[in-house]
Motif scaffolding. Sequence first.
Motif, PDB file in Angstrom:
ATOM      1  N   CYS A   9       8.880  56.909  52.398  1.00  0.00           N
ATOM      2  CA  CYS A   9       8.491  58.237  52.889  1.00  0.00           C
ATOM      3  C   CYS A   9       9.670  59.208  52.811  1.00  0.00           C
ATOM      4  CB  CYS A   9       7.953  58.153  54.320  1.00  0.00           C
ATOM      5  SG  CYS A   9       8.750  56.944  55.379  1.00  0.00           S
TER       6      CYS A   9
ATOM      7  N   TYR B 256       5.832  62.978  53.794  1.00  0.00           N
ATOM      8  CA  TYR B 256       5.188  62.478  52.570  1.00  0.00           C
ATOM      9  C   TYR B 256       5.160  60.957  52.570  1.00  0.00           C
ATOM     10  CZ  TYR B 256       4.651  61.091  47.691  1.00  0.00           C
ATOM     11  OH  TYR B 256       4.243  60.476  46.532  1.00  0.00           O
TER      12      TYR B 256
ATOM     13  N   HIS C 185       0.275  63.688  52.408  1.00  0.00           N
ATOM     14  CA  HIS C 185       1.207  64.367  53.307  1.00  0.00           C
ATOM     15  C   HIS C 185       0.578  64.466  54.694  1.00  0.00           C
ATOM     16  CE1 HIS C 185       3.898  66.261  50.136  1.00  0.00           C
ATOM     17  NE2 HIS C 185       2.878  65.830  49.420  1.00  0.00           N
TER      18      HIS C 185
END
Length: 370
Positions: free
Chosen positions: A320, A309, A353
Amino acid sequence: MSIPAKRSIQDREISPPASIRRSKRRRLSASQDRSTVSSQDHSTPPSPESITLYSWNVNGIAPFLQPSVASYFKPSDGKDAGQGTARASLRDFLRRHAWPTILFLQEVKINPEDIKTMRAVEKAVARQTTEPADAYDYKVHFCLPSDKFNARGFGRKVYGVCSIVRADFSERYVDKVRPVSWDAEGRFLVIETKATERMPKLAFINVYAVNGTDNPYKDPEAGEVVGTRHVNIARSRIDGHPNLRTFPKQHCLNRADFEAKFFPDSTKQHKMPAESAAASVKDVKTKGGALGMIDTFRYLHPEQKSYTYYPRSKTFGDSCDRVDMILVSEALKGNLREAGMHETPSERGPSDHVPLYVRLDFHDGTVDSS
C-alpha cells in the motif's frame, strides 16, 4: 489530490505543468462544458462554521451508480464501516459520512459524450423524496477528457474528475466552478467561493494526477511527443509499505520534483530518502520556489502509518501507498481541525483507493498566515 487554497494565491490563472505549457486546451463542447454555476445573490451570506471535504479515487464511477437494493454490497450504518462491506452507492456514502460539504471524485472514467451516465451521477447524489427532512441535496460538476492523443483508450472512458457540492453550500457560497484552459484530459476542476465575514475567498482544486511513470506525453493538438508523464507519488518512507518505491529512478525524480514544488524545506521536515534528496538538488529545477502547501494528514499525524492505495491484485494491507493527499495553503493551517482516511476494505468498495477527508473550521473568522 485535492488542494483547498486561500484565493489570494490563486488570483492568477493556475499554471500548467511545464511539459504541457506549450499546448493550450481546446474549448469544451456544449456537452462537456458543464462546470460553471451561477449562485443566488446573497449580499452578505453568513459563514459556514466548518467545511468538510472528502476526496476519493473511485477507479470508475459505474459500480457506484447501481441501485442500493440491487447492490451486492452489505448495508452499513455508522461513520466507519469497519471490516464489513459497504454499499457501492454514492448516496449511501454521503449519508454515512454525515453529509460532507464537498466530495471530490477522481478517475470517474466517463466518456465525454455520455450524457446518460452524467445524469445518473446527478441522480445518484440527489435528495430523494422518501428521505427525512434533514437529508441534503447535492450539485454535480464534471471535467472529462477531450484530448484525442493522450486520452483515447478504453472507449474514451479514462481519467475524468467530478466535484459534488452540497446544494445549500453551493447556493450560498460558491462563486463559480471551472476547468483550467490547459487541461484537456479531465484532470482539474476548480471551485471558487465567495468571501464572507469569517471565511476568506477560497479555491478548492480537484486534481487527478498522472501515475509516476516516464511514459511520453503528446501535444494534444499536433500529436508529437513533448514531454513525459509523471506526478503521482508517495512522499517518504512512512508513506509506502512494505517499501517506498525507488525503482525505476524516475520515481525518485518525481518525488523530489513534487517536494520541491509544493513544500518548503521538505527534505528536513518529511525525512525524504537520500536518493530523492540528492535528486532534488542535482536533477530538479524549480522556478519561483515552493508553493508552500500543507500536507494535511502528515501535518496532524506526523508519525502515523496510513495508506490510501491498496492494489486489487494483493491481499488488503500487504502492499500500500499514501499517494492521495489533501493539501492546503499555509494561510489555512490555523483552520485545519481534522484529516484522515477510512482505511478499510468496506470503504474502498469497488475501488483500489480509500476515501480521505479534511475539516476546516472558520467559526471565529481566524486565518493563520504564520
